[in-house]
Design a protein around this motif. Structure first.
Motif, PDB file in Angstrom:
ATOM      1  N   LEU A 183       0.837  -1.198   0.000  1.00 20.58           N
ATOM      2  CA  LEU A 183       0.000   0.000   0.000  1.00 20.58           C
ATOM      3  C   LEU A 183       0.874   1.251   0.000  1.00 20.58           C
ATOM      4  O   LEU A 183       0.575   2.231  -0.682  1.00 20.58           O
ATOM      5  CB  LEU A 183      -0.941   0.011   1.197  1.00 20.58           C
ATOM      6  N   ARG A 184       1.968   1.217   0.735  1.00 24.21           N
ATOM      7  CA  ARG A 184       2.903   2.345   0.752  1.00 24.21           C
ATOM      8  C   ARG A 184       3.403   2.632  -0.669  1.00 24.21           C
ATOM      9  O   ARG A 184       3.478   3.781  -1.092  1.00 24.21           O
ATOM     10  CB  ARG A 184       4.075   2.040   1.689  1.00 24.21           C
ATOM     11  N   GLU A 185       3.732   1.590  -1.426  1.00 27.74           N
ATOM     12  CA  GLU A 185       4.186   1.751  -2.810  1.00 27.74           C
ATOM     13  C   GLU A 185       3.096   2.404  -3.662  1.00 27.74           C
ATOM     14  O   GLU A 185       3.379   3.273  -4.477  1.00 27.74           O
ATOM     15  CB  GLU A 185       4.611   0.406  -3.380  1.00 27.74           C
ATOM     16  N   GLU A 186       1.845   1.984  -3.479  1.00 25.35           N
ATOM     17  CA  GLU A 186       0.727   2.600  -4.214  1.00 25.35           C
ATOM     18  C   GLU A 186       0.612   4.078  -3.860  1.00 25.35           C
ATOM     19  O   GLU A 186       0.431   4.923  -4.720  1.00 25.35           O
ATOM     20  CB  GLU A 186      -0.594   1.909  -3.896  1.00 25.35           C
ATOM     21  N   LEU A 187       0.697   4.391  -2.565  1.00 30.61           N
ATOM     22  CA  LEU A 187       0.571   5.779  -2.121  1.00 30.61           C
ATOM     23  C   LEU A 187       1.709   6.647  -2.644  1.00 30.61           C
ATOM     24  O   LEU A 187       1.509   7.820  -2.953  1.00 30.61           O
ATOM     25  CB  LEU A 187       0.517   5.844  -0.592  1.00 30.61           C
ATOM     26  N   LEU A 188       2.907   6.086  -2.746  1.00 27.77           N
ATOM     27  CA  LEU A 188       4.056   6.848  -3.244  1.00 27.77           C
ATOM     28  C   LEU A 188       3.863   7.289  -4.694  1.00 27.77           C
ATOM     29  O   LEU A 188       4.480   8.261  -5.133  1.00 27.77           O
ATOM     30  CB  LEU A 188       5.346   6.042  -3.091  1.00 27.77           C
ATOM     31  N   ASN A 189       2.990   6.605  -5.437  1.00 29.06           N
ATOM     32  CA  ASN A 189       2.695   7.011  -6.811  1.00 29.06           C
ATOM     33  C   ASN A 189       2.040   8.387  -6.875  1.00 29.06           C
ATOM     34  O   ASN A 189       2.074   9.048  -7.900  1.00 29.06           O
ATOM     35  CB  ASN A 189       1.788   5.981  -7.497  1.00 29.06           C
ATOM     36  N   SER A 190       1.414   8.805  -5.768  1.00 29.55           N
ATOM     37  CA  SER A 190       0.723  10.102  -5.778  1.00 29.55           C
ATOM     38  C   SER A 190       1.439  11.148  -4.940  1.00 29.55           C
ATOM     39  O   SER A 190       0.924  12.240  -4.758  1.00 29.55           O
ATOM     40  CB  SER A 190      -0.707   9.934  -5.273  1.00 29.55           C
ATOM     41  N   GLY A 191       2.616  10.854  -4.430  1.00 26.10           N
ATOM     42  CA  GLY A 191       3.351  11.848  -3.650  1.00 26.10           C
ATOM     43  C   GLY A 191       4.071  11.223  -2.477  1.00 26.10           C
ATOM     44  O   GLY A 191       4.233  10.010  -2.398  1.00 26.10           O
ATOM     45  N   SER A 192       4.490  12.066  -1.552  1.00 22.33           N
ATOM     46  CA  SER A 192       5.244  11.557  -0.411  1.00 22.33           C
ATOM     47  C   SER A 192       4.307  10.874   0.586  1.00 22.33           C
ATOM     48  O   SER A 192       3.114  11.120   0.599  1.00 22.33           O
ATOM     49  CB  SER A 192       6.006  12.693   0.266  1.00 22.33           C
ATOM     50  N   VAL A 193       4.894  10.035   1.407  1.00 23.98           N
ATOM     51  CA  VAL A 193       4.159   9.282   2.419  1.00 23.98           C
ATOM     52  C   VAL A 193       4.850   9.530   3.750  1.00 23.98           C
ATOM     53  O   VAL A 193       6.079   9.575   3.808  1.00 23.98           O
ATOM     54  CB  VAL A 193       4.155   7.772   2.066  1.00 23.98           C
ATOM     55  N   PRO A 194       4.082   9.708   4.831  1.00 22.33           N
ATOM     56  CA  PRO A 194       4.714   9.992   6.130  1.00 22.33           C
ATOM     57  C   PRO A 194       5.712   8.922   6.563  1.00 22.33           C
ATOM     58  O   PRO A 194       5.663   7.777   6.134  1.00 22.33           O
ATOM     59  CB  PRO A 194       3.531  10.018   7.096  1.00 22.33           C
ATOM     60  N   ILE A 195       6.587   9.318   7.434  1.00 21.22           N
ATOM     61  CA  ILE A 195       7.603   8.430   8.003  1.00 21.22           C
ATOM     62  C   ILE A 195       6.924   7.389   8.879  1.00 21.22           C
ATOM     63  O   ILE A 195       5.996   7.680   9.602  1.00 21.22           O
ATOM     64  CB  ILE A 195       8.586   9.265   8.855  1.00 21.22           C
ATOM     65  N   TYR A 196       7.407   6.162   8.817  1.00 23.49           N
ATOM     66  CA  TYR A 196       6.812   5.155   9.684  1.00 23.49           C
ATOM     67  C   TYR A 196       7.812   4.206  10.296  1.00 23.49           C
ATOM     68  O   TYR A 196       7.465   3.399  11.121  1.00 23.49           O
ATOM     69  CB  TYR A 196       5.752   4.353   8.928  1.00 23.49           C
ATOM     70  N   ASN A 197       9.075   4.270   9.930  1.00 19.95           N
ATOM     71  CA  ASN A 197       9.984   3.316  10.549  1.00 19.95           C
ATOM     72  C   ASN A 197      11.111   4.005  11.283  1.00 19.95           C
ATOM     73  O   ASN A 197      11.398   5.171  11.079  1.00 19.95           O
ATOM     74  CB  ASN A 197      10.507   2.288   9.539  1.00 19.95           C
ATOM     75  N   GLU A 198      11.761   3.267  12.147  1.00 16.39           N
ATOM     76  CA  GLU A 198      12.761   3.827  13.041  1.00 16.39           C
ATOM     77  C   GLU A 198      13.933   4.428  12.280  1.00 16.39           C
ATOM     78  O   GLU A 198      14.560   5.377  12.740  1.00 16.39           O
ATOM     79  CB  GLU A 198      13.249   2.703  13.967  1.00 16.39           C
ATOM     80  N   ASP A 199      14.263   3.899  11.101  1.00 17.35           N
ATOM     81  CA  ASP A 199      15.396   4.406  10.326  1.00 17.35           C
ATOM     82  C   ASP A 199      15.144   5.813   9.795  1.00 17.35           C
ATOM     83  O   ASP A 199      16.077   6.537   9.489  1.00 17.35           O
ATOM     84  CB  ASP A 199      15.691   3.490   9.131  1.00 17.35           C
ATOM     85  N   GLU A 200      13.866   6.211   9.663  1.00 19.42           N
ATOM     86  CA  GLU A 200      13.535   7.483   9.043  1.00 19.42           C
ATOM     87  C   GLU A 200      13.156   8.573  10.037  1.00 19.42           C
ATOM     88  O   GLU A 200      12.843   9.675   9.649  1.00 19.42           O
ATOM     89  CB  GLU A 200      12.355   7.290   8.074  1.00 19.42           C
ATOM     90  N   ILE A 201      13.134   8.271  11.334  1.00 18.57           N
ATOM     91  CA  ILE A 201      12.703   9.277  12.290  1.00 18.57           C
ATOM     92  C   ILE A 201      13.885   9.944  12.969  1.00 18.57           C
ATOM     93  O   ILE A 201      14.999   9.449  12.934  1.00 18.57           O
ATOM     94  CB  ILE A 201      11.709   8.693  13.324  1.00 18.57           C
TER      95      ILE A 201
END
Length: 188
Positions: A94-112
């Motif tokens: 689903l994250r990959e689908e959402l990325l097709n329309s723009g950025s997606v919020p951070i959700y994992n420890e590596d990105e915070i």
């Protein structure tokens, strides 16, 4: 009627994140329920009255559905209505689908941020050594947090899973959880 998602610039993009959309037309229609499976989920009907139309959109890769209540009006030949939705973006497909329309919020420890990682790690460490009563208190603290309780209330009669990652919890709530666990540990 068609259903799109908007990208970051407000441009319409195909709503490929939905498996299907079900339109609930006025009961006077011969077939009041219409289930469409191809974006842009075009519904083309003729009628004579204005009414509230219920639209249920099923999200791909999970059991999440969204219900929109749309007031059908004939004041203009065409009009757009924007609705806001929150999606379980921690799911890879689903994250990959959402990325097709723009950025997606951070959700994992590596990105915070470092501050968030510190609070998150502290909360994980404290929770992992807690007893069942303390863990129940942590769960109650999370589900009574206003944004979470509002989301639960919206889905009260649905079979959707609600998944909350600790990395999605704001620092304010993580700090509250840590204080709660530390207080329970001190009392033991």
């Amino acid at each position: 009627m068609q259903l799109f998602i908007l990208d970051e610039e407000g441009n319409e993009q195909p709503a490929t994140l939905f498996d299907y959309v079900t339109y609930h037309l006025h009961p006077t229609f011969e077939r009041p329920l219409r289930k469409l499976t191809e974006p842009p989920f075009t519904l083309d009907e003729q009628g004579w009255g204005e009414f509230e139309l219920k639209i249920i959109a099923k999200v791909k890769f999970c059991s999440t559905t969204y219900t929109f209540h749309h007031e059908l009006s004939f004041d203009n030949n065409a009009y757009n209505v924007d609705y806001e939705g929150r999606f379980p973006y921690h799911q890879t497909k689903l994250r990959e689908e959402l990325l097709n329309s723009g950025s997606v919020p951070i959700y994992n420890e590596d990105e915070i941020s470092l501050g968030q990682v510190t609070n998150l790690q502290r909360a994980i460490n404290l929770i992992s050594v807690s007893d069942v009563d303390t863990i129940q208190k942590v769960i109650n603290t999370i589900v009574t947090f206003p944004p979470v309780s509002e989301e639960i209330a919206k889905r009260r009669h649905q079979e959707d899973d609600i998944v909350i990652l600790l990395s999605q919890i704001p620092n304010q709530l993580l700090n509250k959880i840590c204080r709660l666990v530390e207080a329970s540990s001190a009392a033991s």
